[in-house]
Design a protein around this motif. Structure first.
Motif, PDB file in Angstrom:
ATOM      1  N   PHE A  54      64.217  52.367  38.338  1.00 44.74           N
ATOM      2  CA  PHE A  54      63.113  52.796  38.437  1.00 44.74           C
ATOM      3  C   PHE A  54      62.385  52.815  39.322  1.00 44.74           C
ATOM      4  O   PHE A  54      63.141  52.118  40.401  1.00 44.74           O
ATOM      5  CB  PHE A  54      62.553  51.284  37.617  1.00 44.74           C
ATOM      6  CG  PHE A  54      63.315  51.561  36.186  1.00 44.74           C
ATOM      7  CD1 PHE A  54      62.265  52.143  35.305  1.00 44.74           C
ATOM      8  CD2 PHE A  54      63.972  50.216  35.805  1.00 44.74           C
ATOM      9  CE1 PHE A  54      62.474  52.261  34.005  1.00 44.74           C
ATOM     10  CE2 PHE A  54      64.332  50.459  34.249  1.00 44.74           C
ATOM     11  CZ  PHE A  54      64.093  51.036  32.898  1.00 44.74           C
ATOM     12  N   ASN A  55      61.393  53.099  39.505  1.00 41.65           N
ATOM     13  CA  ASN A  55      60.639  53.389  40.859  1.00 41.65           C
ATOM     14  C   ASN A  55      58.948  52.083  40.175  1.00 41.65           C
ATOM     15  O   ASN A  55      58.955  52.980  39.599  1.00 41.65           O
ATOM     16  CB  ASN A  55      60.386  54.553  41.202  1.00 41.65           C
ATOM     17  CG  ASN A  55      59.333  55.132  41.844  1.00 41.65           C
ATOM     18  OD1 ASN A  55      58.240  54.678  42.548  1.00 41.65           O
ATOM     19  ND2 ASN A  55      59.650  55.239  43.543  1.00 41.65           N
ATOM     20  N   GLY A  56      58.829  51.520  41.039  1.00 40.78           N
ATOM     21  CA  GLY A  56      57.270  51.204  40.834  1.00 40.78           C
ATOM     22  C   GLY A  56      55.840  52.303  40.557  1.00 40.78           C
ATOM     23  O   GLY A  56      55.478  51.790  39.553  1.00 40.78           O
ATOM     24  N   THR A  57      56.162  52.545  41.319  1.00 43.27           N
ATOM     25  CA  THR A  57      54.664  53.507  41.392  1.00 43.27           C
ATOM     26  C   THR A  57      55.359  54.005  40.262  1.00 43.27           C
ATOM     27  O   THR A  57      54.035  54.255  39.815  1.00 43.27           O
ATOM     28  CB  THR A  57      54.704  54.811  42.887  1.00 43.27           C
ATOM     29  OG1 THR A  57      54.532  53.420  44.170  1.00 43.27           O
ATOM     30  CG2 THR A  57      53.511  55.313  42.687  1.00 43.27           C
TER      31      THR A  57
ATOM     32  N   LEU B  62      52.160  54.800  37.721  1.00 43.11           N
ATOM     33  CA  LEU B  62      51.699  55.599  36.312  1.00 43.11           C
ATOM     34  C   LEU B  62      51.677  55.970  34.666  1.00 43.11           C
ATOM     35  O   LEU B  62      50.716  56.751  34.403  1.00 43.11           O
ATOM     36  CB  LEU B  62      52.472  57.243  37.026  1.00 43.11           C
ATOM     37  CG  LEU B  62      52.155  58.359  37.000  1.00 43.11           C
ATOM     38  CD1 LEU B  62      50.383  58.441  37.259  1.00 43.11           C
ATOM     39  CD2 LEU B  62      52.871  59.737  37.326  1.00 43.11           C
ATOM     40  N   ALA B  63      53.280  55.475  34.352  1.00 42.02           N
ATOM     41  CA  ALA B  63      53.385  55.219  33.633  1.00 42.02           C
ATOM     42  C   ALA B  63      51.770  55.034  31.896  1.00 42.02           C
ATOM     43  O   ALA B  63      51.313  55.148  31.648  1.00 42.02           O
ATOM     44  CB  ALA B  63      54.496  55.181  32.628  1.00 42.02           C
ATOM     45  N   LEU B  64      51.577  53.400  32.715  1.00 48.73           N
ATOM     46  CA  LEU B  64      51.170  52.488  32.491  1.00 48.73           C
ATOM     47  C   LEU B  64      49.858  53.426  32.019  1.00 48.73           C
ATOM     48  O   LEU B  64      48.190  53.202  31.110  1.00 48.73           O
ATOM     49  CB  LEU B  64      50.469  51.360  33.000  1.00 48.73           C
ATOM     50  CG  LEU B  64      49.859  50.623  32.441  1.00 48.73           C
ATOM     51  CD1 LEU B  64      49.882  49.984  31.302  1.00 48.73           C
ATOM     52  CD2 LEU B  64      49.763  49.039  33.265  1.00 48.73           C
ATOM     53  N   ILE B  65      48.523  54.069  33.184  1.00 47.35           N
ATOM     54  CA  ILE B  65      47.613  54.525  33.635  1.00 47.35           C
ATOM     55  C   ILE B  65      48.254  56.511  32.546  1.00 47.35           C
ATOM     56  O   ILE B  65      46.318  56.276  31.656  1.00 47.35           O
ATOM     57  CB  ILE B  65      47.633  55.281  35.306  1.00 47.35           C
ATOM     58  CG1 ILE B  65      47.577  54.057  35.762  1.00 47.35           C
ATOM     59  CG2 ILE B  65      46.157  56.234  34.507  1.00 47.35           C
ATOM     60  CD1 ILE B  65      47.618  54.936  36.903  1.00 47.35           C
ATOM     61  N   LEU B  66      48.531  56.209  32.266  1.00 49.52           N
ATOM     62  CA  LEU B  66      48.783  57.704  31.173  1.00 49.52           C
ATOM     63  C   LEU B  66      49.007  57.004  30.203  1.00 49.52           C
ATOM     64  O   LEU B  66      48.242  57.503  28.926  1.00 49.52           O
ATOM     65  CB  LEU B  66      50.467  58.416  31.594  1.00 49.52           C
ATOM     66  CG  LEU B  66      50.636  59.577  32.864  1.00 49.52           C
ATOM     67  CD1 LEU B  66      51.821  59.594  32.633  1.00 49.52           C
ATOM     68  CD2 LEU B  66      49.051  60.022  33.285  1.00 49.52           C
TER      69      LEU B  66
END
Length: 248
Positions: A82-85, A89-93
Motif C-alpha cells: 500500500f501507499n498512503g497517498t 486518493l481512493a477515498l477522494i475518488l
C-alpha cells in the motif's frame, strides 16, 4: 562514486525490464541516469529529472512509460503493497462518485421529489454504500480475473502485496475523475456529460494495468471489461433492489 541502493522493483519505462538502479551519484548534486541494457532506448527512466507538470501532461496523453515510472520507480510501498497517498486518493475518488450519483438521481426524480423520499443523511449513506461496494467489486473482479487468466503458472508465487500494488495502479490511473470538480465549478449541469470522463478514466486504467502487468492491450482490455461488467451489475442490483423500490 556512490551508487543508489538496488531495488528489485525498479523497471525500465520503455521495456519494463528490471534494472539495478535508476542513476549513479558521483558527488552531491552530480548524478548520471542509468541506461537500459535490454532495450537500449536511452535512459531507463528520464522522468526522475522531469518536473511534475511534465509527468502530469504525459499521464493525460495516456503514455504507458509514465505509468511505469509512477508504479515501479516513483511510489514507495509498505510491506502490504500500500501507499498512503494513493489510499487517500481512493477515498477522494469514492466521495466524488457519491456526488455524481447524487446529481444523477436528482435529475432522474426531479430535485424536489427526490429530496422528499428520504432524509438527506439516509440518501447520502445509501449512495456512499453503493459507491464503496462498486469500488470494492471493481478491484476484486479485476484481481480475480488476473489470478485466473494471467500467467496461471505463477499463482502460487504472487503474494497479497503484489495484488495490492495492482489496485494502487488502478487508483492512480483513475485520477481523471477529479476533473469533475472543475466541471462542477464551471457549470453544474455539465455533470450530465461526466460519462466522457469515465471513458477517459477507463482508457487510463487500461494503460496503467498494461504497464503494471506488461501485457498487450487485448488481454488487458479483457481484464478491464471484466471489472466494468461486474461494476455495472452491482449498480443495477442496487438500482432495482434499492432506489428502484423507493416510493415516488
Amino acid at each position: 562514486m556512490e551508487e543508489v541502493e538496488p531495488k528489485l522493483s525498479y523497471r525500465c519505462i520503455h521495456c519494463a525490464a528490471p534494472i539495478r538502479a535508476l542513476f549513479r551519484e558521483y558527488s552531491k548534486g552530480n548524478i548520471r541516469l542509468e541506461q537500459c541494457g535490454v532495450c537500449k532506448k536511452g535512459f531507463a527512466d528520464q522522468y526522475i529529472e522531469n518536473d511534475p507538470i511534465v509527468v502530469f501532461i504525459d499521464m493525460v496523453l495516456l503514455k504507458k512509460p509514465v505509468f511505469r515510472h509512477l508504479i515501479h520507480n516513483r511510489l514507495s510501498y509498505d510491506s502490504r503493497g500500500f501507499n498512503g497517498t494513493v489510499a487517500k486518493l481512493a477515498l477522494i475518488l469514492v466521495l466524488f462518485e457519491v456526488y455524481v450519483k447524487w446529481f444523477k438521481l436528482e435529475k432522474l426524480y426531479g430535485r424536489s421529489d427526490f429530496l422528499l423520499v428520504e432524509s438527506l443523511h439516509y440518501q447520502y449513506f445509501c449512495i456512499l454504500c453503493l459507491c464503496v461496494v462498486e469500488f470494492v467489486i471493481w478491484h476484486l473482479s479485476i484481481r480475480s480475473a488476473v489470478w485466473m487468466l494471467y500467467k496461471p503458472e505463477s499463482r502460487g508465487t504472487r503474494k497479497l502485496d503484489w495484488y495490492n500494488k495492482l489496485s494502487m495502479s488502478l487508483i492512480i490511473s483513475s485520477y481523471g475523475k477529479l476533473f469533475l470538480l472543475l466541471m462542477a465549478i464551471w457549470d453544474y449541469n455539465e455533470l450530465e456529460y461526466a460519462w466522457t470522463l469515465n471513458v477517459f478514466v477507463v482508457l487510463s486504467n487500461l494503460e496503467a494495468l498494461s504497464a503494471f502487468l506488461d501485457t498487450g492491450y487485448v488481454a488487458t482490455s479483457a481484464l478491464i471489461f471484466t471489472g466494468v461488467v461486474a461494476r455495472l451489475f452491482a449498480g443495477m442490483f442496487w438500482w432495482y433492489v434499492g432506489v428502484g423500490s423507493l416510493p415516488v
